[in-house]
Design an enzyme around this catalytic site. Structure first.
Site, short mmCIF file in Angstrom:
data_model
loop_
_atom_site.label_atom_id
_atom_site.label_comp_id
_atom_site.label_asym_id
_atom_site.label_seq_id
_atom_site.Cartn_x
_atom_site.Cartn_y
_atom_site.Cartn_z
N LEU A 207 0.86 -1.19 0.00
CA LEU A 207 0.00 0.00 0.00
C LEU A 207 0.89 1.24 0.00
O LEU A 207 1.84 1.32 0.79
CB LEU A 207 -0.90 0.04 1.24
CG LEU A 207 -1.95 -1.07 1.41
CD1 LEU A 207 -2.58 -0.98 2.79
CD2 LEU A 207 -3.02 -0.95 0.32
N HIS A 208 0.58 2.20 -0.88
CA HIS A 208 1.35 3.44 -0.84
C HIS A 208 0.55 4.66 -1.26
O HIS A 208 0.95 5.78 -0.99
CB HIS A 208 2.58 3.33 -1.76
CG HIS A 208 2.27 3.43 -3.21
ND1 HIS A 208 1.79 2.36 -3.94
CD2 HIS A 208 2.34 4.47 -4.08
CE1 HIS A 208 1.61 2.73 -5.19
NE2 HIS A 208 1.92 4.01 -5.31
N ARG A 209 -0.60 4.47 -1.91
CA ARG A 209 -1.35 5.62 -2.40
C ARG A 209 -1.97 6.40 -1.23
O ARG A 209 -2.52 5.82 -0.30
CB ARG A 209 -2.44 5.19 -3.38
CG ARG A 209 -1.85 4.62 -4.66
CD ARG A 209 -2.85 4.46 -5.78
NE ARG A 209 -2.16 3.95 -6.95
CZ ARG A 209 -1.52 4.70 -7.84
NH1 ARG A 209 -1.50 6.01 -7.69
NH2 ARG A 209 -0.89 4.15 -8.86
N ASP A 280 -2.12 -1.46 -4.30
CA ASP A 280 -2.66 -0.29 -5.01
C ASP A 280 -1.65 0.23 -6.02
O ASP A 280 -1.75 1.35 -6.51
CB ASP A 280 -3.08 0.81 -4.02
CG ASP A 280 -1.96 1.28 -3.11
OD1 ASP A 280 -0.79 0.94 -3.37
OD2 ASP A 280 -2.25 1.99 -2.13
#
Length: 361
Positions: A207-209, A280
């Site tokens: 996850l990074h967004r 994501d």
């Protein structure tokens, strides 16, 4: 000819590495030589992007590092433009090659075009139709001034044609990120984690967004849901320290093992052997499609629809019920097999270099 290659973030280097290899092979064949300068804008600084990262990809360290660092979108873009303009005014080149959709892509394309230098965009034509994404703005602006496009799919070609680009400027070549993956599969390294990844099944999570990680409550709810759905299957989560800081008491999760960000070859090992990937990321949608690993994408849209229509990917958005249903299906062995899109065969970079040699020699 002389080529200036731009990279600003870690995924960019994964995409340009095979292009550099293809240039070396081209030059070894006695053809008209292609000289190049590799420019790292310094948009993203990552301790993992040290000598070992470039060693993993078997590419030289950048010739130039603009060292712009992390800033707001506007300030970062401006700093890249100022620094790259100074470089380009002192280094003549036949064309500037940009990849992907980060701020460096757009900023360097604008500078090159204003100085009268041809612009080549690798991964041109991708569209999410979501103007809330900074990457979509970067894609649209870059493609509006690009001279030649190297695309990953027929869908990208159609996007460009519909926007008025003439067919003689579009070259469908495949996917250079897949080139790197193909070249690295036999070099993948098993990371040191607590879970027995050699024999036991696991889920890989990334996850990074901002839409998923900036809201602490939303992030906690998402992680709690994944932890519950996993139901005894370990979830390996390489997590950025900034994201980890938003979670309270990470020890309370039964099935999630939090890891530090991993080098490319170690992450590749986890991805290719995972029971499923929840992400994501745009690039991971492509890589899992090639590997035929089930992928659930926590986004409402994707600029890579072929990974859904052809590959093993499925959009989940923010629907936690759909996430549970889909992950349960995967763990039960009920998931589409998926196929590899045309030209995702490890040879995209050779096609790019062949076209460049014809266009500029």
């Amino acid at each position: 000819m002389h080529l200036t290659i731009i990279a600003g973030a870690r995924p960019n280097f994964v995409k340009i590495a095979p292009i550099i290899h293809a240039i070396s092979h081209h030059n070894d064949q006695g053809a008209a030589k292609i000289d190049f300068c590799l420019v790292h804008t310094g948009q993203h600084y990552d301790e993992k992007m040290s000598g070992s990262f470039f060693k993993d990809l078997n590419i030289p360290l950048p010739d130039v590092n603009l060292n712009v660092g992390s800033h707001s979108h506007a300030e970062q873009t401006a700093k890249i433009m100022v620094a790259f303009e100074k470089h380009l005014m002192n280094q003549s080149t036949d064309c500037v090659l940009v990849v992907g959709d980060v701020n460096s892509t757009m900023a360097c394309a604008i500078v090159a075009k204003k100085l009268g230098v041809k612009v080549v965009h690798v991964e041109g034509g991708l569209r999410s139709r979501d103007m809330r994404m900074p990457e979509e703005i970067n894609r649209l602006l870059t493609d509006s001034i690009t001279d030649y496009f190297f695309t990953t799919s027929a869908l990208a070609d159609t996007n460009l044609l519909n926007e008025g680009v003439t067919a003689d400027r579009i070259f469908m070549v495949g996917n250079t990120m897949i080139d790197s993956l193909v070249n690295s599969l036999d070099k993948a390294v098993m990371p040191k984690v607590e879970h027995d990844i050699a024999t036991a099944e696991y889920i890989l999570l990334t996850l990074h967004r901002p839409s998923n990680v900036d809201d602490a409550h939303k992030l906690e709810t998402l992680i709690e849901t994944i932890d519950r759905i996993a139901s005894g299957v370990k979830v390996l989560f390489p997590i950025h320290p900034r994201t980890a800081s938003k979670l309270t008491n990470i020890e309370r999760f039964d099935n999630i093992e939090f890891l530090s960000p991993l080098p490319y070859l170690e992450f590749l090992y986890l991805m290719k052997n995972a029971k499923a990937v929840v992400t994501d990321s745009g690039g991971i949608q492509e890589e899992t499609t090639y590997l035929k690993v089930p992928c659930l994408t926590l986004r409402e849209n994707t600029e890579r629809p072929e990974t859904i229509e052809i590959g093993s990917n499925q959009l989940i958005g923010n629907d936690l019920v759909a996430l549970e249903k889909s992950l349960t299906a995967i763990l039960s062995g009920n998931w589409k097999k998926g196929e590899v899109p045309p030209l995702w065969d490890g040879n995209a970079s050779k096609r790019i270099v062949d076209h460049l040699a014809q266009l500029f020699n």
